[in-house]
Design a protein around this motif. Sequence first.
Motif, PDB file in Angstrom:
ATOM      1  N   ARG A   1      12.191  59.075  60.182  1.00 38.99           N
ATOM      2  CA  ARG A   1      12.562  57.851  60.882  1.00 38.99           C
ATOM      3  C   ARG A   1      12.780  56.711  59.901  1.00 38.99           C
ATOM      4  NH1 ARG A   1       8.352  55.287  64.961  1.00 38.99           N
ATOM      5  NH2 ARG A   1       9.786  55.913  66.572  1.00 38.99           N
ATOM      6  N   PRO A   2      13.927  56.012  59.973  1.00 48.21           N
ATOM      7  CA  PRO A   2      14.097  54.794  59.179  1.00 48.21           C
ATOM      8  C   PRO A   2      13.532  53.586  59.926  1.00 48.21           C
ATOM      9  CG  PRO A   2      16.173  55.393  60.224  1.00 48.21           C
ATOM     10  CD  PRO A   2      15.162  56.423  60.659  1.00 48.21           C
ATOM     11  N   ILE A   3      12.751  52.768  59.243  1.00 48.93           N
ATOM     12  CA  ILE A   3      12.232  51.544  59.842  1.00 48.93           C
ATOM     13  C   ILE A   3      12.479  50.382  58.886  1.00 48.93           C
ATOM     14  CG2 ILE A   3      10.466  52.685  61.259  1.00 48.93           C
ATOM     15  CD1 ILE A   3       8.410  51.871  59.178  1.00 48.93           C
ATOM     16  N   LEU A   4      12.730  49.212  59.460  1.00 44.04           N
ATOM     17  CA  LEU A   4      12.938  48.010  58.673  1.00 44.04           C
ATOM     18  C   LEU A   4      11.646  47.214  58.630  1.00 44.04           C
ATOM     19  CD1 LEU A   4      15.948  48.781  59.591  1.00 44.04           C
ATOM     20  CD2 LEU A   4      16.462  46.413  59.024  1.00 44.04           C
ATOM     21  N   VAL A   5      11.208  46.876  57.428  1.00 46.65           N
ATOM     22  CA  VAL A   5       9.943  46.176  57.232  1.00 46.65           C
ATOM     23  C   VAL A   5      10.192  44.966  56.337  1.00 46.65           C
ATOM     24  CG1 VAL A   5       7.558  46.366  56.434  1.00 46.65           C
ATOM     25  CG2 VAL A   5       8.694  48.356  57.421  1.00 46.65           C
ATOM     26  N   GLU A   6       9.514  43.881  56.646  1.00 50.40           N
ATOM     27  CA  GLU A   6       9.619  42.691  55.813  1.00 50.40           C
ATOM     28  C   GLU A   6       8.610  42.768  54.673  1.00 50.40           C
ATOM     29  OE1 GLU A   6       9.208  37.804  56.103  1.00 50.40           O
ATOM     30  OE2 GLU A   6       8.644  39.077  57.799  1.00 50.40           O
ATOM     31  N   VAL A   7       9.098  42.624  53.438  1.00 49.54           N
ATOM     32  CA  VAL A   7       8.244  42.551  52.256  1.00 49.54           C
ATOM     33  C   VAL A   7       8.114  41.083  51.874  1.00 49.54           C
ATOM     34  CG1 VAL A   7       7.977  43.197  49.834  1.00 49.54           C
ATOM     35  CG2 VAL A   7       8.945  44.833  51.462  1.00 49.54           C
ATOM     36  N   GLN A   8       6.870  40.586  51.819  1.00 54.01           N
ATOM     37  CA  GLN A   8       6.615  39.182  51.520  1.00 54.01           C
ATOM     38  C   GLN A   8       5.946  39.057  50.159  1.00 54.01           C
ATOM     39  OE1 GLN A   8       4.180  37.953  54.829  1.00 54.01           O
ATOM     40  NE2 GLN A   8       5.962  37.463  56.102  1.00 54.01           N
ATOM     41  N   ALA A   9       6.342  38.020  49.419  1.00 61.56           N
ATOM     42  CA  ALA A   9       5.773  37.762  48.097  1.00 61.56           C
ATOM     43  C   ALA A   9       5.480  36.277  47.952  1.00 61.56           C
ATOM     44  CB  ALA A   9       6.725  38.223  46.994  1.00 61.56           C
ATOM     45  N   LEU A  10       4.362  35.978  47.307  1.00 59.76           N
ATOM     46  CA  LEU A  10       3.995  34.600  46.996  1.00 59.76           C
ATOM     47  C   LEU A  10       3.639  34.547  45.514  1.00 59.76           C
ATOM     48  CD1 LEU A  10       3.357  31.684  47.836  1.00 59.76           C
ATOM     49  CD2 LEU A  10       1.037  32.441  48.390  1.00 59.76           C
ATOM     50  N   VAL A  11       4.453  33.853  44.744  1.00 62.16           N
ATOM     51  CA  VAL A  11       4.264  33.740  43.297  1.00 62.16           C
ATOM     52  C   VAL A  11       3.920  32.297  42.972  1.00 62.16           C
ATOM     53  CG1 VAL A  11       5.319  34.038  41.035  1.00 62.16           C
ATOM     54  CG2 VAL A  11       5.879  35.629  42.886  1.00 62.16           C
ATOM     55  N   THR A  12       2.743  32.077  42.382  1.00 66.72           N
ATOM     56  CA  THR A  12       2.279  30.727  42.049  1.00 66.72           C
ATOM     57  C   THR A  12       1.741  30.723  40.622  1.00 66.72           C
ATOM     58  OG1 THR A  12       0.062  31.178  42.921  1.00 66.72           O
ATOM     59  CG2 THR A  12       1.671  30.248  44.451  1.00 66.72           C
ATOM     60  N   PRO A  13       1.771  29.575  39.948  1.00 66.34           N
ATOM     61  CA  PRO A  13       1.209  29.510  38.589  1.00 66.34           C
ATOM     62  C   PRO A  13      -0.268  29.855  38.573  1.00 66.34           C
ATOM     63  CG  PRO A  13       2.584  27.597  39.038  1.00 66.34           C
ATOM     64  CD  PRO A  13       2.432  28.321  40.337  1.00 66.34           C
ATOM     65  N   SER A  14      -0.678  30.604  37.573  1.00 70.97           N
ATOM     66  CA  SER A  14      -2.065  31.062  37.474  1.00 70.97           C
ATOM     67  C   SER A  14      -2.959  29.921  36.986  1.00 70.97           C
ATOM     68  CB  SER A  14      -2.155  32.248  36.518  1.00 70.97           C
ATOM     69  OG  SER A  14      -3.492  32.659  36.374  1.00 70.97           O
ATOM     70  N   VAL A  15      -4.116  29.778  37.647  1.00 70.41           N
ATOM     71  CA  VAL A  15      -5.081  28.750  37.264  1.00 70.41           C
ATOM     72  C   VAL A  15      -5.989  29.274  36.167  1.00 70.41           C
ATOM     73  CG1 VAL A  15      -6.933  27.243  38.103  1.00 70.41           C
ATOM     74  CG2 VAL A  15      -4.976  27.770  39.580  1.00 70.41           C
ATOM     75  N   PHE A  16      -6.279  30.555  36.190  1.00 74.91           N
ATOM     76  CA  PHE A  16      -7.189  31.154  35.228  1.00 74.91           C
ATOM     77  C   PHE A  16      -6.400  31.804  34.086  1.00 74.91           C
ATOM     78  CE2 PHE A  16      -8.995  31.343  39.497  1.00 74.91           C
ATOM     79  CZ  PHE A  16     -10.112  30.532  39.320  1.00 74.91           C
ATOM     80  N   GLY A  17      -7.122  32.392  33.157  1.00 73.05           N
ATOM     81  CA  GLY A  17      -6.455  32.974  31.996  1.00 73.05           C
ATOM     82  C   GLY A  17      -5.631  34.190  32.315  1.00 73.05           C
ATOM     83  N   ASN A  18      -6.151  35.080  33.182  1.00 77.68           N
ATOM     84  CA  ASN A  18      -5.447  36.321  33.532  1.00 77.68           C
ATOM     85  C   ASN A  18      -4.790  36.183  34.890  1.00 77.68           C
ATOM     86  OD1 ASN A  18      -6.312  37.614  31.152  1.00 77.68           O
ATOM     87  ND2 ASN A  18      -8.249  38.209  32.126  1.00 77.68           N
ATOM     88  N   ALA A  19      -3.508  36.492  34.954  1.00 80.67           N
ATOM     89  CA  ALA A  19      -2.777  36.411  36.214  1.00 80.67           C
ATOM     90  C   ALA A  19      -3.239  37.510  37.172  1.00 80.67           C
ATOM     91  CB  ALA A  19      -1.278  36.534  35.955  1.00 80.67           C
ATOM     92  N   GLN A  20      -3.326  37.177  38.449  1.00 81.42           N
ATOM     93  CA  GLN A  20      -3.770  38.129  39.462  1.00 81.42           C
ATOM     94  C   GLN A  20      -2.576  38.845  40.080  1.00 81.42           C
ATOM     95  OE1 GLN A  20      -6.799  36.817  42.279  1.00 81.42           O
ATOM     96  NE2 GLN A  20      -7.055  34.925  41.118  1.00 81.42           N
ATOM     97  N   ARG A  21      -2.801  40.098  40.443  1.00 79.46           N
ATOM     98  CA  ARG A  21      -1.800  40.902  41.140  1.00 79.46           C
ATOM     99  C   ARG A  21      -2.474  41.504  42.366  1.00 79.46           C
ATOM    100  NH1 ARG A  21       0.654  38.345  37.959  1.00 79.46           N
ATOM    101  NH2 ARG A  21       1.908  39.063  36.189  1.00 79.46           N
ATOM    102  N   THR A  22      -2.107  41.042  43.547  1.00 72.46           N
ATOM    103  CA  THR A  22      -2.723  41.505  44.792  1.00 72.46           C
ATOM    104  C   THR A  22      -1.643  42.054  45.705  1.00 72.46           C
ATOM    105  OG1 THR A  22      -4.437  39.802  44.608  1.00 72.46           O
ATOM    106  CG2 THR A  22      -4.172  40.857  46.739  1.00 72.46           C
ATOM    107  N   ALA A  23      -1.882  43.228  46.264  1.00 67.64           N
ATOM    108  CA  ALA A  23      -0.892  43.868  47.143  1.00 67.64           C
ATOM    109  C   ALA A  23      -1.588  44.428  48.370  1.00 67.64           C
ATOM    110  CB  ALA A  23      -0.152  44.977  46.405  1.00 67.64           C
TER     111      ALA A  23
END
Length: 455
Positions: A303-325
């Motif tokens: 089955r083909p389904i259409l899904v919305e992929v959302q992304a929020l990219v913001t400047p990192s406050v700490f030393g290491n950038a976070q990657r959350t999915a």
Amino acid sequence: MAKTKTQFVCQNCGYNSPRYLGRCPNCGEWNTLVEETIADEVPNRKSRVSLGGETAKAELIKDVSLEEVPRVKTSLKEFNRVLGGGVVPGSLVLIGGDPGIGKSTLLTQVSGQLGSKGRVLYVSGEESATQIKMRADRLGVGGDNFYLYPETDMSNIREQITTLNPEFVIIDSVQTMQEPDITSAVGSVSQIREVTAELMQIAKTNRITIFIVGHVTKGGAIAGPKILEHMVDTVLYFEGDLHHTYRILRAVKNRFGSTNELGIFEMREDGLREVANPSEIFLEERLTGATGSSIVVSMEGTRPILVEVQALVTPSVFGNAQRTAQGLDRNRVSLIMAVLEKRANLMLQNQDAYLKAAGGVKLDEPAIDLAIAVAIASSYRDKETNPSDSFVGEVGLTGEIRRVNRIEQRVAEAQKLGFKRIYIPKNNLQGWTPPTDIEVIGVTTISQALKLALA
């Protein structure tokens, strides 16, 4: 008097140890070894004997009869499709899911519908007959062929199956059933293994379809040894959020059909209702003009389904950038962000990135790469994508857009839902004629795709 022999058995994988261990050396789980009594070996194990007393015998493959066994279809088309086209007589189906997600509700509805095809025996080790009757009345389920049997002893259950000779049996749940010959506690690895083995013997020798409900662990896997999933014919997972009404039935193993099939239901007061077009549900709350959003046409089984992929990219406050999915593979997201930084000149190493697949669906196929990349770039550049655009394609490490499978079905689904343009790998344009109602754009690199999509 002979000394009772004991052993310690891991309740997660079934590993045996003569002494207690805090951590299982086989699966690595902590505090899962439980002491069990070693039963005396029975020299004459059970053979495959049908309820009529017939035993299996060796025969030439050319002499095996291939009588046509039609699948039994229920009124839930989503349920039929996840099973591969309907219920196969003599199959053993395992359904797992979180507590309260609706496993018993689903099987009660299915039992009422299968009652018109033959006798159904609903064996419950967790509820009384009165409690099941209350749920059946709420769901509007009944009939002359629907039998309830609150019992946990497998010897009594087998005797009841012999007496009633049903076409369908529901066991709710396998963790509450017990073999009287096994001395270990109810729900232990030994009990689950022996109970499932006996149910498999009943199903295969008498062509009785048996549905088994399985509890899940904290990690989301079905409780008990992994051999439980190897023994059965089909493994279904019933997923969803307790705070939302939608439920997803997913096939992860199916000897009679495609794996990774997906069926979507809505939980209502009167039971589960199937969702015929899940793409509309996944897209109905999409904001127009929002940045960091893209639409992917993903294949879930057939089955083909259409899904919305959302992304929020913001400047990192700490030393290491976070990657959350959420609903996406975090490693895949990190890989695509590295490709965007190297091949599309996006400075993402000092940016936090939060991505999700809207609607609670999980996407894990390579064809979603292009939509993820476009959503990340859209949020980073703060440029919105066209609401009528959709994206399909796998992104390689050199920035190329690689071909995907079943492109005709994906394009047709996007066209059906009113999308005007779809970006696909250029190599997928060969060998077929795109429809005229939707503009199909072939792209070869991620830079080209971003230039066209975010112009």
